[in-house]
Design a protein around this motif. Sequence first.
Motif, PDB file in Angstrom:
ATOM      1  N   MET A   1       0.641  -1.575   0.057  1.00  9.98           N
ATOM      2  CA  MET A   1       0.497  -0.121   0.628  1.00  9.98           C
ATOM      3  C   MET A   1       1.052   1.231  -0.070  1.00  9.98           C
ATOM      4  N   SER A   2       0.217   2.263  -0.354  1.00  8.77           N
ATOM      5  CA  SER A   2       1.186   3.720  -0.663  1.00  8.77           C
ATOM      6  C   SER A   2       1.282   4.470   0.704  1.00  8.77           C
ATOM      7  N   GLU A   3       2.164   5.337   0.556  1.00  9.49           N
ATOM      8  CA  GLU A   3       2.742   5.859   2.005  1.00  9.49           C
ATOM      9  C   GLU A   3       1.676   6.964   1.874  1.00  9.49           C
ATOM     10  N   LEU A   4       0.881   7.543   0.776  1.00  7.59           N
ATOM     11  CA  LEU A   4      -0.234   8.728   1.263  1.00  7.59           C
ATOM     12  C   LEU A   4      -0.733   7.821   1.454  1.00  7.59           C
ATOM     13  N   VAL A   5      -1.928   6.499   1.069  1.00  6.99           N
ATOM     14  CA  VAL A   5      -3.515   5.957   1.281  1.00  6.99           C
ATOM     15  C   VAL A   5      -3.023   5.483   2.812  1.00  6.99           C
ATOM     16  N   ASN A   6      -1.765   5.381   3.241  1.00  6.85           N
ATOM     17  CA  ASN A   6      -1.104   4.873   4.761  1.00  6.85           C
ATOM     18  C   ASN A   6      -1.350   5.990   5.691  1.00  6.85           C
ATOM     19  N   ARG A   7      -0.879   7.057   4.752  1.00 11.67           N
ATOM     20  CA  ARG A   7      -1.349   8.541   6.349  1.00 11.67           C
ATOM     21  C   ARG A   7      -2.749   8.731   6.169  1.00 11.67           C
ATOM     22  N   LEU A   8      -3.341   8.841   5.055  1.00  7.51           N
ATOM     23  CA  LEU A   8      -4.842   9.041   4.864  1.00  7.51           C
ATOM     24  C   LEU A   8      -5.615   8.833   5.487  1.00  7.51           C
ATOM     25  N   SER A   9      -5.067   7.166   5.619  1.00 10.00           N
ATOM     26  CA  SER A   9      -6.462   5.805   5.799  1.00 10.00           C
ATOM     27  C   SER A   9      -6.044   6.187   7.720  1.00 10.00           C
ATOM     28  N   GLY A  10      -4.578   6.364   8.390  1.00 12.95           N
ATOM     29  CA  GLY A  10      -4.290   6.135   9.929  1.00 12.95           C
ATOM     30  C   GLY A  10      -5.189   7.295  10.912  1.00 12.95           C
ATOM     31  N   ALA A  11      -5.317   8.649   9.874  1.00 10.96           N
ATOM     32  CA  ALA A  11      -5.639   9.573  11.632  1.00 10.96           C
ATOM     33  C   ALA A  11      -6.800  10.316  10.638  1.00 10.96           C
ATOM     34  N   ASP A  12      -7.624  10.468  11.173  1.00 10.18           N
ATOM     35  CA  ASP A  12      -8.636  12.438  10.458  1.00 10.18           C
ATOM     36  C   ASP A  12      -7.158  12.947  10.098  1.00 10.18           C
ATOM     37  N   SER A  13      -8.046  13.813   9.017  1.00  7.76           N
ATOM     38  CA  SER A  13      -6.974  14.811   8.070  1.00  7.76           C
ATOM     39  C   SER A  13      -8.126  16.219   8.581  1.00  7.76           C
ATOM     40  N   ARG A  14      -7.007  17.052   8.123  1.00  6.32           N
ATOM     41  CA  ARG A  14      -7.942  18.172   7.376  1.00  6.32           C
ATOM     42  C   ARG A  14      -8.550  17.959   6.121  1.00  6.32           C
ATOM     43  N   VAL A  15      -9.804  18.335   6.099  1.00 13.14           N
ATOM     44  CA  VAL A  15     -10.253  18.317   4.514  1.00 13.14           C
ATOM     45  C   VAL A  15     -11.342  19.777   4.401  1.00 13.14           C
ATOM     46  N   VAL A  16     -11.317  19.515   2.649  1.00 16.65           N
ATOM     47  CA  VAL A  16     -12.210  21.082   2.317  1.00 16.65           C
ATOM     48  C   VAL A  16     -12.883  20.592   1.122  1.00 16.65           C
ATOM     49  N   THR A  80     -10.599   5.059  -6.203  1.00 17.56           N
ATOM     50  CA  THR A  80      -8.775   4.016  -5.552  1.00 17.56           C
ATOM     51  C   THR A  80      -8.255   5.418  -5.933  1.00 17.56           C
ATOM     52  N   LEU A  81      -7.130   5.126  -4.835  1.00 21.40           N
ATOM     53  CA  LEU A  81      -6.014   6.003  -4.938  1.00 21.40           C
ATOM     54  C   LEU A  81      -4.848   4.729  -4.722  1.00 21.40           C
ATOM     55  N   ASP A  82      -3.496   6.019  -5.659  1.00 20.21           N
ATOM     56  CA  ASP A  82      -2.964   4.671  -5.945  1.00 20.21           C
ATOM     57  C   ASP A  82      -3.018   3.317  -6.180  1.00 20.21           C
ATOM     58  N   ARG A  83      -3.801   3.160  -7.187  1.00 21.83           N
ATOM     59  CA  ARG A  83      -4.674   1.930  -7.289  1.00 21.83           C
ATOM     60  C   ARG A  83      -5.172   0.684  -6.449  1.00 21.83           C
ATOM     61  N   VAL A  84      -5.474   1.168  -4.922  1.00 22.66           N
ATOM     62  CA  VAL A  84      -5.523   0.943  -3.860  1.00 22.66           C
ATOM     63  C   VAL A  84      -7.441   1.472  -4.176  1.00 22.66           C
ATOM     64  N   PRO A  85      -8.422   0.193  -4.160  1.00 23.03           N
ATOM     65  CA  PRO A  85      -9.522   0.819  -3.534  1.00 23.03           C
ATOM     66  C   PRO A  85     -10.135   1.861  -1.958  1.00 23.03           C
ATOM     67  N   VAL A  86     -10.208   2.615  -1.953  1.00 25.51           N
ATOM     68  CA  VAL A  86     -10.458   3.284  -0.738  1.00 25.51           C
ATOM     69  C   VAL A  86     -12.240   3.515  -0.675  1.00 25.51           C
ATOM     70  N   ARG A  87     -12.830   3.290   0.761  1.00 23.55           N
ATOM     71  CA  ARG A  87     -13.557   4.353   1.646  1.00 23.55           C
ATOM     72  C   ARG A  87     -13.453   5.627   2.135  1.00 23.55           C
ATOM     73  N   CYS A  88     -13.933   7.398   1.392  1.00 25.03           N
ATOM     74  CA  CYS A  88     -13.620   7.943   1.829  1.00 25.03           C
ATOM     75  C   CYS A  88     -15.019   8.111   3.499  1.00 25.03           C
ATOM     76  N   THR A  89     -15.381   8.757   4.310  1.00 27.93           N
ATOM     77  CA  THR A  89     -15.505   8.857   5.004  1.00 27.93           C
ATOM     78  C   THR A  89     -14.999  10.788   5.945  1.00 27.93           C
ATOM     79  N   ALA A  90     -16.448  12.068   5.534  1.00 25.00           N
ATOM     80  CA  ALA A  90     -15.480  13.150   5.646  1.00 25.00           C
ATOM     81  C   ALA A  90     -17.373  14.295   6.324  1.00 25.00           C
ATOM     82  N   ASP A  91     -16.876  14.808   7.649  1.00 22.03           N
ATOM     83  CA  ASP A  91     -18.022  15.836   7.669  1.00 22.03           C
ATOM     84  C   ASP A  91     -17.352  17.013   8.200  1.00 22.03           C
ATOM     85  N   VAL A  92     -18.102  18.024   7.624  1.00 26.00           N
ATOM     86  CA  VAL A  92     -17.322  19.378   7.105  1.00 26.00           C
ATOM     87  C   VAL A  92     -18.745  20.284   7.386  1.00 26.00           C
TER      88      VAL A  92
END
Length: 106
Positions: A1-16, A80-92
């Motif tokens: 798995m890519s570094e970016l997918v790991n980072r964004l799935s490891g904890a909540d992040s700021r989103v716009v 799909t991010l870096d060839r990894v299927p992901v589900r995204c959740t966000a509260d905005v």
Amino acid sequence: MSELVNRLSGADSRVVLGDAGLSAAELHTRLTRLGAVPLTFADTRGGTTLDLAVDAERTVLDTADFTAGTGRLHLEGTLTLDRVPVRCTADVDLASRAGTGRLHTV
């Protein structure tokens, strides 16, 4: 798995949510009719903007007033991010378009 997918799935992040030029009404159209919306993870190098395919059954829009541009949204969708299927959740927050989000590998 890519570094970016790991980072964004490891904890909540700021989103716009959305492009800077989108009105609340245009954002509503993207969410309800087009079924996709840009979501930027702000804490990556240069920001990472993803085109989120909105899951209408899991997304909550009725806590926001798109006419007044206020309230909160709960978004869920897949991509799909870096060839990894992901589900995204966000509260905005609709007024600021800012919130928190996270990826979940599927």
